[in-house]
Design an enzyme around this catalytic site. Structure first.
Site, PDB file in Angstrom:
ATOM      1  N   ASP A  21       0.831  -1.216   0.000  1.00  0.00           N
ATOM      2  CA  ASP A  21       0.000   0.000   0.000  1.00  0.00           C
ATOM      3  C   ASP A  21       0.864   1.264   0.000  1.00  0.00           C
ATOM      4  O   ASP A  21       1.975   1.265   0.519  1.00  0.00           O
ATOM      5  CB  ASP A  21      -0.913  -0.024   1.242  1.00  0.00           C
ATOM      6  CG  ASP A  21      -2.117   0.895   1.085  1.00  0.00           C
ATOM      7  OD1 ASP A  21      -2.366   1.382  -0.039  1.00  0.00           O
ATOM      8  OD2 ASP A  21      -2.810   1.126   2.096  1.00  0.00           O
ATOM      9  N   GLY A  22       0.306   2.320  -0.596  1.00  0.00           N
ATOM     10  CA  GLY A  22       0.961   3.632  -0.549  1.00  0.00           C
ATOM     11  C   GLY A  22       1.525   4.111  -1.876  1.00  0.00           C
ATOM     12  O   GLY A  22       2.197   5.144  -1.911  1.00  0.00           O
ATOM     13  N   HIS A  38       2.280   3.391  -9.089  1.00  0.00           N
ATOM     14  CA  HIS A  38       2.048   1.954  -9.292  1.00  0.00           C
ATOM     15  C   HIS A  38       3.216   1.323 -10.049  1.00  0.00           C
ATOM     16  O   HIS A  38       3.624   0.206  -9.768  1.00  0.00           O
ATOM     17  CB  HIS A  38       0.741   1.722 -10.060  1.00  0.00           C
ATOM     18  CG  HIS A  38      -0.477   2.108  -9.268  1.00  0.00           C
ATOM     19  ND1 HIS A  38      -0.661   1.729  -7.971  1.00  0.00           N
ATOM     20  CD2 HIS A  38      -1.573   2.852  -9.606  1.00  0.00           C
ATOM     21  CE1 HIS A  38      -1.819   2.211  -7.528  1.00  0.00           C
ATOM     22  NE2 HIS A  38      -2.382   2.895  -8.500  1.00  0.00           N
ATOM     23  N   SER A  66      -7.441  -5.748  -5.323  1.00  0.00           N
ATOM     24  CA  SER A  66      -8.558  -6.326  -4.567  1.00  0.00           C
ATOM     25  C   SER A  66      -9.851  -6.268  -5.383  1.00  0.00           C
ATOM     26  O   SER A  66      -9.951  -5.515  -6.367  1.00  0.00           O
ATOM     27  CB  SER A  66      -8.746  -5.556  -3.255  1.00  0.00           C
ATOM     28  OG  SER A  66      -9.309  -4.282  -3.510  1.00  0.00           O
ATOM     29  N   TRP A  70     -11.707  -2.449  -8.260  1.00  0.00           N
ATOM     30  CA  TRP A  70     -12.407  -2.182  -9.527  1.00  0.00           C
ATOM     31  C   TRP A  70     -13.182  -0.867  -9.444  1.00  0.00           C
ATOM     32  O   TRP A  70     -13.485  -0.268 -10.465  1.00  0.00           O
ATOM     33  CB  TRP A  70     -13.395  -3.301  -9.877  1.00  0.00           C
ATOM     34  CG  TRP A  70     -12.752  -4.621 -10.165  1.00  0.00           C
ATOM     35  CD1 TRP A  70     -12.788  -5.735  -9.377  1.00  0.00           C
ATOM     36  CD2 TRP A  70     -11.977  -4.983 -11.323  1.00  0.00           C
ATOM     37  NE1 TRP A  70     -12.079  -6.764  -9.957  1.00  0.00           N
ATOM     38  CE2 TRP A  70     -11.575  -6.333 -11.155  1.00  0.00           C
ATOM     39  CE3 TRP A  70     -11.568  -4.298 -12.470  1.00  0.00           C
ATOM     40  CZ2 TRP A  70     -10.797  -7.009 -12.100  1.00  0.00           C
ATOM     41  CZ3 TRP A  70     -10.799  -4.975 -13.414  1.00  0.00           C
ATOM     42  CH2 TRP A  70     -10.427  -6.314 -13.221  1.00  0.00           C
ATOM     43  N   ARG A  72     -12.154   1.962  -8.472  1.00  0.00           N
ATOM     44  CA  ARG A  72     -11.324   3.153  -8.688  1.00  0.00           C
ATOM     45  C   ARG A  72     -11.645   3.744 -10.068  1.00  0.00           C
ATOM     46  O   ARG A  72     -12.258   3.074 -10.899  1.00  0.00           O
ATOM     47  CB  ARG A  72      -9.848   2.773  -8.602  1.00  0.00           C
ATOM     48  CG  ARG A  72      -9.468   2.360  -7.190  1.00  0.00           C
ATOM     49  CD  ARG A  72      -7.984   2.191  -7.032  1.00  0.00           C
ATOM     50  NE  ARG A  72      -7.662   1.875  -5.650  1.00  0.00           N
ATOM     51  CZ  ARG A  72      -6.469   2.006  -5.100  1.00  0.00           C
ATOM     52  NH1 ARG A  72      -5.459   2.435  -5.826  1.00  0.00           N
ATOM     53  NH2 ARG A  72      -6.273   1.699  -3.835  1.00  0.00           N
ATOM     54  N   LEU A 132      10.541 -21.036  -3.609  1.00  0.00           N
ATOM     55  CA  LEU A 132       9.586 -20.061  -3.068  1.00  0.00           C
ATOM     56  C   LEU A 132       8.269 -20.217  -3.824  1.00  0.00           C
ATOM     57  O   LEU A 132       8.279 -20.435  -5.029  1.00  0.00           O
ATOM     58  CB  LEU A 132      10.123 -18.634  -3.293  1.00  0.00           C
ATOM     59  CG  LEU A 132       9.212 -17.483  -2.880  1.00  0.00           C
ATOM     60  CD1 LEU A 132       9.259 -17.293  -1.360  1.00  0.00           C
ATOM     61  CD2 LEU A 132       9.633 -16.174  -3.552  1.00  0.00           C
ATOM     62  N   ARG A 191      -5.224  -1.711   8.613  1.00  0.00           N
ATOM     63  CA  ARG A 191      -6.477  -2.466   8.462  1.00  0.00           C
ATOM     64  C   ARG A 191      -6.264  -3.612   7.487  1.00  0.00           C
ATOM     65  O   ARG A 191      -5.269  -3.675   6.776  1.00  0.00           O
ATOM     66  CB  ARG A 191      -7.627  -1.547   8.018  1.00  0.00           C
ATOM     67  CG  ARG A 191      -7.374  -0.846   6.715  1.00  0.00           C
ATOM     68  CD  ARG A 191      -8.549   0.033   6.281  1.00  0.00           C
ATOM     69  NE  ARG A 191      -8.127   0.887   5.184  1.00  0.00           N
ATOM     70  CZ  ARG A 191      -7.527   2.080   5.341  1.00  0.00           C
ATOM     71  NH1 ARG A 191      -7.326   2.574   6.542  1.00  0.00           N
ATOM     72  NH2 ARG A 191      -7.121   2.769   4.292  1.00  0.00           N
ATOM     73  N   SER A 193      -8.442  -4.713   4.961  1.00  0.00           N
ATOM     74  CA  SER A 193      -8.916  -4.478   3.586  1.00  0.00           C
ATOM     75  C   SER A 193      -9.222  -5.767   2.816  1.00  0.00           C
ATOM     76  O   SER A 193      -8.788  -5.939   1.667  1.00  0.00           O
ATOM     77  CB  SER A 193      -7.923  -3.606   2.801  1.00  0.00           C
ATOM     78  OG  SER A 193      -7.749  -2.360   3.431  1.00  0.00           O
TER      79      SER A 193
HETATM   80  C1  IPE Z   1      -5.546  -2.793  -0.332  1.00  0.00           C
HETATM   81  O1  IPE Z   1      -5.210  -1.459  -0.451  1.00  0.00           O
HETATM   82  C2  IPE Z   1      -5.443  -3.488  -1.662  1.00  0.00           C
HETATM   83  C3  IPE Z   1      -4.096  -3.632  -2.219  1.00  0.00           C
HETATM   84  C4  IPE Z   1      -2.977  -3.229  -1.680  1.00  0.00           C
HETATM   85  C5  IPE Z   1      -4.032  -4.314  -3.478  1.00  0.00           C
HETATM   86  P1  IPE Z   1      -6.289  -0.312  -0.687  1.00  0.00           P
HETATM   87  O2  IPE Z   1      -5.507   0.950  -0.714  1.00  0.00           O
HETATM   88  O3  IPE Z   1      -7.139  -0.632  -1.833  1.00  0.00           O
HETATM   89  O4  IPE Z   1      -7.171  -0.412   0.652  1.00  0.00           O
HETATM   90  P2  IPE Z   1      -8.066   0.666   1.376  1.00  0.00           P
HETATM   91  O5  IPE Z   1      -9.092   1.121   0.385  1.00  0.00           O
HETATM   92  O6  IPE Z   1      -7.165   1.778   1.789  1.00  0.00           O
HETATM   93  O7  IPE Z   1      -8.651  -0.061   2.544  1.00  0.00           O
HETATM   94  C1  IPE Z   2      -1.650   0.184  -3.403  1.00  0.00           C
HETATM   95  O1  IPE Z   2      -1.411   1.543  -3.444  1.00  0.00           O
HETATM   96  C2  IPE Z   2      -1.795  -0.418  -4.787  1.00  0.00           C
HETATM   97  C3  IPE Z   2      -3.149  -0.871  -5.125  1.00  0.00           C
HETATM   98  C4  IPE Z   2      -4.180  -0.843  -4.342  1.00  0.00           C
HETATM   99  C5  IPE Z   2      -3.341  -1.381  -6.469  1.00  0.00           C
HETATM  100  P1  IPE Z   2      -2.599   2.587  -3.439  1.00  0.00           P
HETATM  101  O2  IPE Z   2      -2.981   2.888  -4.846  1.00  0.00           O
HETATM  102  O3  IPE Z   2      -3.709   2.124  -2.574  1.00  0.00           O
HETATM  103  O4  IPE Z   2      -1.898   3.847  -2.796  1.00  0.00           O
HETATM  104  P2  IPE Z   2      -2.535   4.893  -1.800  1.00  0.00           P
HETATM  105  O5  IPE Z   2      -3.111   4.129  -0.650  1.00  0.00           O
HETATM  106  O6  IPE Z   2      -3.568   5.635  -2.562  1.00  0.00           O
HETATM  107  O7  IPE Z   2      -1.388   5.748  -1.391  1.00  0.00           O
HETATM  108 MG    MG Z   3      -4.137   2.357  -0.612  1.00  0.00          MG
END
Ligand code: IPE
Ligand code: IPE
Ligand code: MG
Length: 240
Positions: A21-22, A38, A66, A70, A72, A132, A191, A193
């Site tokens: 995430d992030g 990404h 996740s 979809w 987004r 692995l 969390r 998620s």
């Molecule tokens: C969880 O991250 C899904 C992935 C890392 C693929 P999200 O960024 O989509 O989760 P929420 O919406 O913050 O809970």
């Molecule tokens: C995780 O990064 C990648 C995916 C969910 C595909 P995010 O796209 O959720 O990044 P933030 O949370 O918006 O920073």
């Molecule tokens: Mg995120």
């Protein structure tokens, strides 16, 4: 050996799962579009896989997309699909060279055909590797996974008294893969998620503040080190 100094085989998690995430915040902090985040978030993957092989982690599961992702904006979703396509193309040979077996968890039928074919081909090519197991959670949702397991158990006409936790585990997408010992979620969010809802029952969690594209070998080793100091109780009282 002192109690604070666990034996090496216990201090290395057999299975690490990562909520990557992030990416979006990493990009925003640099004034870049989210897709640049990404893309950057795929460049550290190779180093993470290498480090897992090196320290003897046997299973690595990464949350790539996740069932909720979809929803987004369409341009982000389409951009992500393009990036996944490229990554499978680019990384498969290296994955094979590392001795990793590719696995997919989630609903394959929701993926576009070109991506689905690459994943199936990758799984076929790497099927005999045993250093692995890399499971990519793509179009994955923990609730869907449990629903699919329940459906399969009912469809098989299973007698009620045969339904138990072991049987449920055997019907999840992760059948045959041990539960994660350590789950890492980067970016400071804390969390689940919809990730590995069932399998996470006794996982240890670590929440580094680092955004995923900046999470590399050092951060992974630091998380493993921290894990090695945890005391896993599984509801019991440990002897003092
Ligand atoms: C969880 O991250 C899904 C992935 C890392 C693929 P999200 O960024 O989509 O989760 P929420 O919406 O913050 O809970
Ligand atoms: C995780 O990064 C990648 C995916 C969910 C595909 P995010 O796209 O959720 O990044 P933030 O949370 O918006 O920073
Ligand atoms: Mg995120």
């Amino acid at each position: 050996m002192a109690k604070t100094d666990p034996p090496a085989d216990h201090s290395i998690p057999r299975h690490i799962a990562i909520i990557m995430d992030g990416n979006g915040r990493w990009a925003r902090a640099r004034g870049l579009p989210r897709l640049a985040g990404h893309r950057a978030g795929t460049e550290n993957l190779r180093r993470i896989i290498e480090a897992c092989v090196e320290v003897g982690v046997k299973y690595l599961t990464i949350y790539a997309f996740s069932t909720e992702n979809w929803s987004r904006p369409q341009d982000e979703v389409q951009g992500l699909m393009g990036i996944f396509d490229e990554v499978f193309e680019r990384e498969l040979a290296e994955l094979h060279r590392q001795g990793a077996r590719l696995n997919h968890i989630g609903r394959l039928e929701g993926m576009r055909p070109s991506l689905r074919e690459k994943v199936l081909k990758g799984m076929q090519i790497t099927k005999d590797n045993d250093r692995l197991v890399l499971s990519v959670a793509f179009n994955y949702g923990g609730r869907d996974e449990i629903v699919d397991a329940i459906k399969a158990i009912i469809a098989a006409g299973t007698p009620t008294e045969q339904v138990n936790a072991e049987l449920v585990s055997q019907h999840l997408y992760t059948a045959g893969i041990p539960d994660p010992d350590l789950i890492i979620r980067t970016s400071g969010e804390q969390r689940i998620s919809n990730f590995l809802l069932w399998q996470a029952a006794y996982a240890e969690w670590i929440f580094p503040e680092t955004f995923w594209p900046d999470f590399g070998r050092e951060q992974l080793l630091a998380a493993i080190e921290q894990y090695g100091q945890r005391e896993r109780r599984y509801g019991k009282v440990l002897e003092s």
